[in-house]
Enzyme design. Structure first.
Site, PDB file in Angstrom:
ATOM      1  N   ASP A 231      -3.860  -6.049   8.162  1.00  0.00           N
ATOM      2  CA  ASP A 231      -3.480  -6.315   6.774  1.00  0.00           C
ATOM      3  C   ASP A 231      -4.344  -7.479   6.270  1.00  0.00           C
ATOM      4  O   ASP A 231      -4.519  -8.484   6.961  1.00  0.00           O
ATOM      5  CB  ASP A 231      -1.990  -6.692   6.721  1.00  0.00           C
ATOM      6  CG  ASP A 231      -1.447  -6.687   5.303  1.00  0.00           C
ATOM      7  OD1 ASP A 231      -0.524  -5.906   5.022  1.00  0.00           O
ATOM      8  OD2 ASP A 231      -1.946  -7.485   4.467  1.00  0.00           O
ATOM      9  N   ILE A 232      -4.882  -7.324   5.061  1.00  0.00           N
ATOM     10  CA  ILE A 232      -5.804  -8.326   4.503  1.00  0.00           C
ATOM     11  C   ILE A 232      -5.092  -9.653   4.192  1.00  0.00           C
ATOM     12  O   ILE A 232      -5.724 -10.703   4.122  1.00  0.00           O
ATOM     13  CB  ILE A 232      -6.501  -7.752   3.238  1.00  0.00           C
ATOM     14  CG1 ILE A 232      -7.835  -8.430   2.982  1.00  0.00           C
ATOM     15  CG2 ILE A 232      -5.593  -7.821   2.022  1.00  0.00           C
ATOM     16  CD1 ILE A 232      -8.675  -7.721   1.919  1.00  0.00           C
TER      17      ILE A 232
ATOM     18  N   ASN B 197       7.764   0.103   3.501  1.00  0.00           N
ATOM     19  CA  ASN B 197       8.290   0.062   2.136  1.00  0.00           C
ATOM     20  C   ASN B 197       8.036   1.384   1.410  1.00  0.00           C
ATOM     21  O   ASN B 197       6.955   1.953   1.528  1.00  0.00           O
ATOM     22  CB  ASN B 197       7.617  -1.077   1.350  1.00  0.00           C
ATOM     23  CG  ASN B 197       7.778  -2.415   2.048  1.00  0.00           C
ATOM     24  OD1 ASN B 197       8.818  -2.707   2.627  1.00  0.00           O
ATOM     25  ND2 ASN B 197       6.731  -3.238   2.020  1.00  0.00           N
TER      26      ASN B 197
ATOM     27  N   GLN C 157       6.862  -1.514  -2.309  1.00  0.00           N
ATOM     28  CA  GLN C 157       5.628  -0.815  -1.932  1.00  0.00           C
ATOM     29  C   GLN C 157       4.554  -1.082  -2.983  1.00  0.00           C
ATOM     30  O   GLN C 157       4.781  -0.873  -4.177  1.00  0.00           O
ATOM     31  CB  GLN C 157       5.882   0.698  -1.815  1.00  0.00           C
ATOM     32  CG  GLN C 157       4.651   1.459  -1.328  1.00  0.00           C
ATOM     33  CD  GLN C 157       4.919   2.954  -1.128  1.00  0.00           C
ATOM     34  OE1 GLN C 157       5.883   3.498  -1.664  1.00  0.00           O
ATOM     35  NE2 GLN C 157       4.055   3.604  -0.366  1.00  0.00           N
ATOM     36  N   VAL C 158       3.424  -1.548  -2.520  1.00  0.00           N
ATOM     37  CA  VAL C 158       2.311  -1.855  -3.419  1.00  0.00           C
ATOM     38  C   VAL C 158       1.234  -0.778  -3.301  1.00  0.00           C
ATOM     39  O   VAL C 158       0.646  -0.361  -4.294  1.00  0.00           O
ATOM     40  CB  VAL C 158       1.724  -3.257  -3.097  1.00  0.00           C
ATOM     41  CG1 VAL C 158       0.459  -3.510  -3.893  1.00  0.00           C
ATOM     42  CG2 VAL C 158       2.768  -4.344  -3.353  1.00  0.00           C
TER      43      VAL C 158
ATOM     44  N   HIS D 298       2.563   3.663   5.100  1.00  0.00           N
ATOM     45  CA  HIS D 298       2.049   2.774   6.146  1.00  0.00           C
ATOM     46  C   HIS D 298       3.188   1.958   6.726  1.00  0.00           C
ATOM     47  O   HIS D 298       4.164   1.661   6.035  1.00  0.00           O
ATOM     48  CB  HIS D 298       0.961   1.850   5.597  1.00  0.00           C
ATOM     49  CG  HIS D 298       1.393   1.051   4.405  1.00  0.00           C
ATOM     50  ND1 HIS D 298       1.417   1.577   3.129  1.00  0.00           N
ATOM     51  CD2 HIS D 298       1.848  -0.212   4.295  1.00  0.00           C
ATOM     52  CE1 HIS D 298       1.856   0.650   2.293  1.00  0.00           C
ATOM     53  NE2 HIS D 298       2.141  -0.445   2.974  1.00  0.00           N
ATOM     54  N   PHE D 299       3.031   1.619   7.983  1.00  0.00           N
ATOM     55  CA  PHE D 299       3.995   0.751   8.665  1.00  0.00           C
ATOM     56  C   PHE D 299       3.348  -0.610   8.889  1.00  0.00           C
ATOM     57  O   PHE D 299       2.190  -0.691   9.293  1.00  0.00           O
ATOM     58  CB  PHE D 299       4.388   1.341  10.026  1.00  0.00           C
ATOM     59  CG  PHE D 299       5.321   2.510   9.929  1.00  0.00           C
ATOM     60  CD1 PHE D 299       4.833   3.777   9.651  1.00  0.00           C
ATOM     61  CD2 PHE D 299       6.684   2.345  10.113  1.00  0.00           C
ATOM     62  CE1 PHE D 299       5.697   4.864   9.555  1.00  0.00           C
ATOM     63  CE2 PHE D 299       7.554   3.428  10.029  1.00  0.00           C
ATOM     64  CZ  PHE D 299       7.054   4.694   9.748  1.00  0.00           C
ATOM     65  N   HIS D 300       4.121  -1.654   8.654  1.00  0.00           N
ATOM     66  CA  HIS D 300       3.682  -3.015   8.970  1.00  0.00           C
ATOM     67  C   HIS D 300       4.152  -3.334  10.389  1.00  0.00           C
ATOM     68  O   HIS D 300       5.339  -3.181  10.701  1.00  0.00           O
ATOM     69  CB  HIS D 300       4.334  -4.024   8.020  1.00  0.00           C
ATOM     70  CG  HIS D 300       3.979  -3.824   6.572  1.00  0.00           C
ATOM     71  ND1 HIS D 300       3.046  -4.596   5.916  1.00  0.00           N
ATOM     72  CD2 HIS D 300       4.433  -2.925   5.652  1.00  0.00           C
ATOM     73  CE1 HIS D 300       2.943  -4.200   4.657  1.00  0.00           C
ATOM     74  NE2 HIS D 300       3.782  -3.183   4.462  1.00  0.00           N
TER      75      HIS D 300
HETATM   76  P1  5GP Z   1       3.173  -2.515   0.871  1.00  0.00           P
HETATM   77  O1  5GP Z   1       3.751  -3.609   0.023  1.00  0.00           O
HETATM   78  O2  5GP Z   1       2.627  -1.385   0.042  1.00  0.00           O
HETATM   79  O3  5GP Z   1       4.121  -2.069   1.938  1.00  0.00           O
HETATM   80  O4  5GP Z   1       1.988  -3.196   1.665  1.00  0.00           O
HETATM   81  C1  5GP Z   1       0.662  -3.125   1.285  1.00  0.00           C
HETATM   82  C2  5GP Z   1      -0.105  -4.061   2.176  1.00  0.00           C
HETATM   83  O5  5GP Z   1      -1.479  -3.776   2.053  1.00  0.00           O
HETATM   84  C3  5GP Z   1       0.078  -5.541   1.832  1.00  0.00           C
HETATM   85  O6  5GP Z   1       0.652  -6.230   2.936  1.00  0.00           O
HETATM   86  C4  5GP Z   1      -1.328  -6.021   1.520  1.00  0.00           C
HETATM   87  O7  5GP Z   1      -1.610  -7.302   2.016  1.00  0.00           O
HETATM   88  C5  5GP Z   1      -2.212  -4.960   2.177  1.00  0.00           C
HETATM   89  N1  5GP Z   1      -3.467  -4.758   1.484  1.00  0.00           N
HETATM   90  C6  5GP Z   1      -3.652  -4.697   0.148  1.00  0.00           C
HETATM   91  N2  5GP Z   1      -4.964  -4.484  -0.128  1.00  0.00           N
HETATM   92  C7  5GP Z   1      -5.587  -4.403   1.069  1.00  0.00           C
HETATM   93  C8  5GP Z   1      -6.965  -4.186   1.428  1.00  0.00           C
HETATM   94  O8  5GP Z   1      -7.855  -4.026   0.604  1.00  0.00           O
HETATM   95  N3  5GP Z   1      -7.244  -4.183   2.760  1.00  0.00           N
HETATM   96  C9  5GP Z   1      -6.286  -4.355   3.716  1.00  0.00           C
HETATM   97  N4  5GP Z   1      -6.686  -4.337   4.990  1.00  0.00           N
HETATM   98  N5  5GP Z   1      -4.988  -4.562   3.402  1.00  0.00           N
HETATM   99  C10 5GP Z   1      -4.654  -4.579   2.095  1.00  0.00           C
END
Ligand code: 5GP
Ligand code: ZN
Length: 135
Positions: free
Chosen positions: A29-30, A85, A92-93, A98-100
């Site tokens: 995760d970035i 999420n 969810q962004v 995806h799983f963290h």
């Molecule tokens: P969500 O909130 O959708 O469950 O998590 C999305 C995750 O993707 C966030 O933790 C965010 O830091 C990560 N993320 C967003 N943009 C990028 C990217 O360009 N590269 C990587 N490796 N992770 C990303």
């Protein structure tokens, strides 16, 4: 395809991959909750988990397990959180399943979400409604 994670999977955008096979990939995760925070995802564009075909469920879970083992073998990793999420309302962004997989250390200060106790009879009522909705 405008999906950020599909672009990463297609190597149009770079990421720090830790694992990849035919059906599943994992990269850092970035913006990690903790260093070593890994995202594990199917190599198919599906937005939410309940729409993911069953043929991906086991392979994704297997990679989550492998990632957990690799993290737990690192120094300073005492525990793991798995997060997932679905929909904006749940945080969810990126709309690609995806799983963290988040490494934790004893006393690292990360706080879980708080819980609130049920009122009298409320739990049974809610359980009944969910039970009816489960196929
Ligand atoms: P969500 O909130 O959708 O469950 O998590 C999305 C995750 O993707 C966030 O933790 C965010 O830091 C990560 N993320 C967003 N943009 C990028 C990217 O360009 N590269 C990587 N490796 N992770 C990303
Ligand atoms: Zn995608």
């Amino acid at each position: 395809m405008s999906c950020l994670f599909c672009k990463i999977l297609n190597k149009e955008i770079s990421a720090d991959f830790v694992y990849e096979d035919e059906k599943v990939a994992a990269f850092l995760d970035i913006n990690p909750v903790k260093p070593g925070h890994v995202l594990v995802l199917p190599k198919i564009h599906v937005e939410q988990l309940h729409d993911l075909d069953d043929e991906y469920i086991l392979p994704v879970m297997q990679v989550i397990k492998k990632t957990m083992k690799a993290l737990l073998a690192q120094e300073n990793v005492d525990g793991i959180n798995i997060g997932q999420n679905n929909y904006t309302a749940a945080g969810q962004v990126v709309p690609h399943v995806h799983f963290h997989v988040i490494p934790r250390k004893t006393g690292d200060g990360h706080r879980h979400w708080p819980g609130t106790a049920y009122g009298q009879g409320e739990a049974a009522e809610i359980a009944e409604k969910i039970k009816k909705g489960i196929e």
